[in-house]
Write a protein that holds these residues in place. Sequence first.
Motif, PDB file in Angstrom:
ATOM      1  N   ARG A 191      15.544  32.322  72.651  1.00 49.85           N
ATOM      2  CA  ARG A 191      16.795  33.163  73.199  1.00 49.85           C
ATOM      3  C   ARG A 191      17.463  32.685  74.272  1.00 49.85           C
ATOM      4  NH1 ARG A 191      13.561  35.986  70.097  1.00 49.85           N
ATOM      5  NH2 ARG A 191      14.249  37.701  68.683  1.00 49.85           N
ATOM      6  N   ASN A 192      16.710  31.618  74.831  1.00 53.64           N
ATOM      7  CA  ASN A 192      17.365  30.853  76.050  1.00 53.64           C
ATOM      8  C   ASN A 192      17.196  32.014  77.255  1.00 53.64           C
ATOM      9  OD1 ASN A 192      17.814  28.379  75.108  1.00 53.64           O
ATOM     10  ND2 ASN A 192      19.630  29.131  74.093  1.00 53.64           N
ATOM     11  N   LEU A 193      16.026  32.776  77.418  1.00 54.01           N
ATOM     12  CA  LEU A 193      16.032  33.658  78.561  1.00 54.01           C
ATOM     13  C   LEU A 193      14.627  33.137  79.163  1.00 54.01           C
ATOM     14  CD1 LEU A 193      16.563  36.835  76.271  1.00 54.01           C
ATOM     15  CD2 LEU A 193      18.172  36.289  77.861  1.00 54.01           C
ATOM     16  N   ASN A 194      14.855  33.739  80.518  1.00 49.81           N
ATOM     17  CA  ASN A 194      13.809  33.351  81.338  1.00 49.81           C
ATOM     18  C   ASN A 194      12.756  34.538  81.148  1.00 49.81           C
ATOM     19  OD1 ASN A 194      14.454  31.096  82.689  1.00 49.81           O
ATOM     20  ND2 ASN A 194      15.687  32.216  84.054  1.00 49.81           N
ATOM     21  N   MET A 195      11.515  34.054  81.071  1.00 51.95           N
ATOM     22  CA  MET A 195      10.464  35.141  80.918  1.00 51.95           C
ATOM     23  C   MET A 195      10.092  35.613  82.660  1.00 51.95           C
ATOM     24  SD  MET A 195       6.760  34.733  78.911  1.00 51.95           S
ATOM     25  CE  MET A 195       5.510  34.882  80.246  1.00 51.95           C
ATOM     26  N   THR A 196      10.118  36.929  82.581  1.00 54.78           N
ATOM     27  CA  THR A 196       9.795  37.486  83.798  1.00 54.78           C
ATOM     28  C   THR A 196       8.159  37.816  84.102  1.00 54.78           C
ATOM     29  OG1 THR A 196      10.280  39.518  83.056  1.00 54.78           O
ATOM     30  CG2 THR A 196      11.849  38.541  84.547  1.00 54.78           C
ATOM     31  N   GLU A 197       7.635  37.898  85.090  1.00 58.19           N
ATOM     32  CA  GLU A 197       6.280  38.021  85.128  1.00 58.19           C
ATOM     33  C   GLU A 197       5.546  39.250  84.320  1.00 58.19           C
ATOM     34  OE1 GLU A 197       2.794  36.019  86.176  1.00 58.19           O
ATOM     35  OE2 GLU A 197       4.819  35.409  86.365  1.00 58.19           O
ATOM     36  N   ASN A 198       6.155  40.313  84.510  1.00 58.84           N
ATOM     37  CA  ASN A 198       5.757  41.502  83.755  1.00 58.84           C
ATOM     38  C   ASN A 198       5.569  41.439  82.074  1.00 58.84           C
ATOM     39  OD1 ASN A 198       8.376  41.628  83.302  1.00 58.84           O
ATOM     40  ND2 ASN A 198       8.808  43.502  84.018  1.00 58.84           N
ATOM     41  N   ASN A 199       6.065  40.385  81.781  1.00 58.76           N
ATOM     42  CA  ASN A 199       6.077  40.195  80.353  1.00 58.76           C
ATOM     43  C   ASN A 199       4.712  39.446  79.893  1.00 58.76           C
ATOM     44  OD1 ASN A 199       8.452  41.217  78.730  1.00 58.76           O
ATOM     45  ND2 ASN A 199       9.451  39.724  80.364  1.00 58.76           N
ATOM     46  N   LYS A 200       4.193  39.099  80.769  1.00 54.45           N
ATOM     47  CA  LYS A 200       2.811  38.306  80.510  1.00 54.45           C
ATOM     48  C   LYS A 200       1.587  39.444  80.109  1.00 54.45           C
ATOM     49  CE  LYS A 200       2.696  33.727  82.950  1.00 54.45           C
ATOM     50  NZ  LYS A 200       2.228  33.148  84.168  1.00 54.45           N
ATOM     51  N   LYS A 201       1.890  40.317  80.834  1.00 57.16           N
ATOM     52  CA  LYS A 201       0.784  41.365  81.053  1.00 57.16           C
ATOM     53  C   LYS A 201       0.815  41.907  79.673  1.00 57.16           C
ATOM     54  CE  LYS A 201       1.860  46.425  81.269  1.00 57.16           C
ATOM     55  NZ  LYS A 201       2.300  47.747  81.817  1.00 57.16           N
ATOM     56  N   GLN A 202       1.879  41.940  78.625  1.00 58.33           N
ATOM     57  CA  GLN A 202       1.823  42.332  77.176  1.00 58.33           C
ATOM     58  C   GLN A 202       0.658  41.546  76.470  1.00 58.33           C
ATOM     59  OE1 GLN A 202       5.903  43.524  75.472  1.00 58.33           O
ATOM     60  NE2 GLN A 202       6.391  41.762  76.787  1.00 58.33           N
ATOM     61  N   ALA A 203       0.379  39.964  76.911  1.00 57.26           N
ATOM     62  CA  ALA A 203      -0.566  39.203  76.137  1.00 57.26           C
ATOM     63  C   ALA A 203      -2.236  39.559  76.461  1.00 57.26           C
ATOM     64  CB  ALA A 203      -0.427  37.874  76.162  1.00 57.26           C
ATOM     65  N   LEU A 204      -2.243  40.701  77.336  1.00 52.95           N
ATOM     66  CA  LEU A 204      -3.611  40.978  77.529  1.00 52.95           C
ATOM     67  C   LEU A 204      -4.240  41.836  76.505  1.00 52.95           C
ATOM     68  CD1 LEU A 204      -3.148  41.901  81.464  1.00 52.95           C
ATOM     69  CD2 LEU A 204      -4.695  40.308  80.297  1.00 52.95           C
ATOM     70  N   VAL A 205      -5.465  41.505  76.100  1.00 50.89           N
ATOM     71  CA  VAL A 205      -6.175  42.122  74.971  1.00 50.89           C
ATOM     72  C   VAL A 205      -7.616  42.641  75.309  1.00 50.89           C
ATOM     73  CG1 VAL A 205      -4.649  41.065  73.141  1.00 50.89           C
ATOM     74  CG2 VAL A 205      -7.171  40.274  73.838  1.00 50.89           C
ATOM     75  N   PHE A 206      -8.054  43.535  74.637  1.00 51.02           N
ATOM     76  CA  PHE A 206      -9.651  44.166  74.800  1.00 51.02           C
ATOM     77  C   PHE A 206     -10.493  42.906  74.630  1.00 51.02           C
ATOM     78  CE2 PHE A 206      -8.513  48.537  73.277  1.00 51.02           C
ATOM     79  CZ  PHE A 206      -7.954  49.047  74.458  1.00 51.02           C
ATOM     80  N   ASP A 207     -11.267  42.592  75.580  1.00 53.20           N
ATOM     81  CA  ASP A 207     -12.220  41.724  75.229  1.00 53.20           C
ATOM     82  C   ASP A 207     -13.150  41.992  73.591  1.00 53.20           C
ATOM     83  OD1 ASP A 207     -12.162  39.855  77.020  1.00 53.20           O
ATOM     84  OD2 ASP A 207     -13.899  40.546  78.267  1.00 53.20           O
ATOM     85  N   GLY A 208     -13.309  41.066  73.082  1.00 50.68           N
ATOM     86  CA  GLY A 208     -13.978  41.379  71.870  1.00 50.68           C
ATOM     87  C   GLY A 208     -13.327  41.857  70.603  1.00 50.68           C
ATOM     88  N   SER A 209     -11.970  42.191  70.909  1.00 53.63           N
ATOM     89  CA  SER A 209     -11.189  42.776  69.854  1.00 53.63           C
ATOM     90  C   SER A 209     -10.434  41.766  68.846  1.00 53.63           C
ATOM     91  CB  SER A 209      -9.878  43.726  70.573  1.00 53.63           C
ATOM     92  OG  SER A 209      -9.150  42.855  71.113  1.00 53.63           O
ATOM     93  N   GLU A 210     -10.155  42.362  67.680  1.00 54.11           N
ATOM     94  CA  GLU A 210      -9.610  41.669  66.799  1.00 54.11           C
ATOM     95  C   GLU A 210      -7.921  41.654  66.957  1.00 54.11           C
ATOM     96  OE1 GLU A 210     -10.159  42.539  62.616  1.00 54.11           O
ATOM     97  OE2 GLU A 210      -8.456  41.424  61.848  1.00 54.11           O
ATOM     98  N   VAL A 211      -7.276  40.687  67.463  1.00 52.81           N
ATOM     99  CA  VAL A 211      -5.889  40.766  67.658  1.00 52.81           C
ATOM    100  C   VAL A 211      -4.911  40.755  66.658  1.00 52.81           C
ATOM    101  CG1 VAL A 211      -4.039  39.507  69.257  1.00 52.81           C
ATOM    102  CG2 VAL A 211      -6.405  39.667  69.921  1.00 52.81           C
TER     103      VAL A 211
END
Lengths: 413, 413
Positions: A106-126
């Motif tokens: 989308r030609n947009l800059n990714m802001t830092e807070n968006n990274k937090k969305q990629a955090l998942v539970f250790d050992g979980s099925e994503v």
Amino acid sequence: MNGEIIAVGSELLLGQIVNTNARFISEELANIGINVYYHTVIGDNKQRLKQVVEIAQQRADLIIFTGGLGPTKDDLTKETIASLLGVALSMDKAALQSIEDYFSRRNLNMTENNKKQALVFDGSEVLPNDNGMAPGMVLTKDGITYMLLPGPPSEMEPMLTTYGKNALIKRMDRSEKIQSRVLRFYGIGEASLEDQLLDLFEGQTNPTMAPLAANGEVTIRLTAKHASDNTRIQLLDTLEQTIKERVGEYFYGYDDTTLVKEMGKLIQENKLTLSVAESLTGGLFQEEVTSISGVSEWFKGGVVTYWPEVKINLLNVSKETIDQYGVVSEQCAKEMAENVRRLLQTEIGLSFTGVAGPATLEGKEPGTVFVGLSMKDAPTVAYQLKLSGNRESVRTRAVKNGAWRVIKALQSL
Amino acid sequence: MNGEIIAVGSELLLGQIVNTNARFISEELANIGINVYYHTVIGDNKQRLKQVVEIAQQRADLIIFTGGLGPTKDDLTKETIASLLGVALSMDKAALQSIEDYFSRRNLNMTENNKKQALVFDGSEVLPNDNGMAPGMVLTKDGITYMLLPGPPSEMEPMLTTYGKNALIKRMDRSEKIQSRVLRFYGIGEASLEDQLLDLFEGQTNPTMAPLAANGEVTIRLTAKHASDNTRIQLLDTLEQTIKERVGEYFYGYDDTTLVKEMGKLIQENKLTLSVAESLTGGLFQEEVTSISGVSEWFKGGVVTYWPEVKINLLNVSKETIDQYGVVSEQCAKEMAENVRRLLQTEIGLSFTGVAGPATLEGKEPGTVFVGLSMKDAPTVAYQLKLSGNRESVRTRAVKNGAWRVIKALQSL
């Protein structure tokens, strides 16, 4: 598995949006034989989220969460559950990549807070998110399975059907399964249907029978329970047969089909085409038709003749008809159906004219509706309806009735 | 008062219907300053109903029940709560009369099980049911207020607004009230909006600010708390002003208005009329317009030109345009808008053509949409959109964009 669905989002408690997620998930779980006994909704509040999870842990072995996976400060589902269960969060590389792609496409800059969305539970099925950014995840701990799904239905629904259901099926004890089938009826009231099937409603235990009336239709949900797939289907088939012997003339389809969809199937099977002229329904019928993909096989288009002058100028309804009988009349409905059919060169022309309300029109009460039906090589007919309810209800019921008229006409061909 | 809404009905847990009641009640309670912290849904099961009421008693002082007041065997809300609270049930004469009238008006025989619907808690305030049979009731016991409402929205909603809300207001401690106002934005993403208002989101406590993104729109709910009506309004006004100074160009309206409604207001204020030509949206725009009552003041009608041949024959789009540029083109959108405007003799003509998906069309991807806008005495324009999401989402977003284009054009007149 016994499920509880917990939706997190203050907008639900404020009444800003309706919890359609709980309905969708419940239906999907029922289809794979998981019972849901509780829906819970809370706001974006850590303390209350913890408390409802502790309650759910006492009464469910599958807890599905929706909402609170986004990038903003009030998205706290994942962090709260992780802390409650004592599991760590780690960055999922595939999810992070997918978020980065989302922004770059989308030609947009990714802001830092968006990274937090990629955090998942250790050992979980994503569970990948093909329609947004935040991934889902599934984790079984101490005999309880936790599934986290995003809040927006456009992301949650495909994630559940594409990835989530399989993750659950893998975890299920499949010794006994339930299977549902919904029979749909039109043109008969709930009480009358229940009357004709009373002995069945009272005597049936497997399958069970649950009736439901809504918006001028009645459905019966049959639910069979058995370990064998064949036996479940046989149980459903037998009961369906008995029901149809008594009220089959009102039956029109299964599960979440609609009258408009069934009408479309019949038109296509007969290799015919349809055009529509709408007055009080204002495009609702055609909108419902075109919400189905692939309808250009049999639907050519139509008109919305809201003003009388447009009925005359665009659709060639005769001024004399309108002057003499009014637009809310059998005569006008017939001309609308016939003229739209000729104008768009289709085999079937359908029309709607009437009073949606709240005001009266031409001295006629809201709910007075005429449905016109014109078919090639047959006399054009019009049906007068007396529909109850508010503006929305009158329009919705008129549309259903129109589809039903076409179905009945094609069935008698 | 802190509220919890408990919906009783197995059809909700099976996903057969969605719990619109919780949304409606939440919004009504928010409007009179009652916080709702929990929604709960359970099936038609005595044991589980008892358990969730016991949980609710620990965390709420207002518990509102919907469903389970009808005549059938699985309607057990009233009986279960009565037994839990230790209150007796007695026949309410007015309610019984109303049920008898209901049957006699319809020339139906009243069966014995229908009488049970007129039983109410001893000492409760009875809420008449103007749209069905089962009355509602309100009872305060040991500091907790219990309100029982019927399940069908057509009965519950008017009962709550006409009788239920007043019963609650009488019981409220009115020293402090909350008041919400929703600001609606279009044409800006949630993250970008939050970015521009970050200091406000972080610093605000009264009013609070809650953002929500859905279907291509972003809203911010401002909620002020104060005993004085004037002060609450002043708090909301001041914050709204600050927000608008930064992102005012994207603001389009308040609370539960829609882009189509705001468009309609502007058209009417300018004493203009509108006609519409729809291809991929298939009637959705006109349906949304005509769902508003009174639109015949400014909406004349339109066409649904689903087939290319219908664009040519009914709408006079030139065959050369379609052959050269295709139907998914700026040129076609412009001709559609201009021709529908001329054909229906309106000042504004709006058109939609594009690819709803899932299949591509003329080699163009789903989400490729052209919105055409033709206004009297101005050059006709077309806007190309790249919309994301599935078929439904593309159509919905196209409709919003069309309304937005008309709003912007009229604002710049």
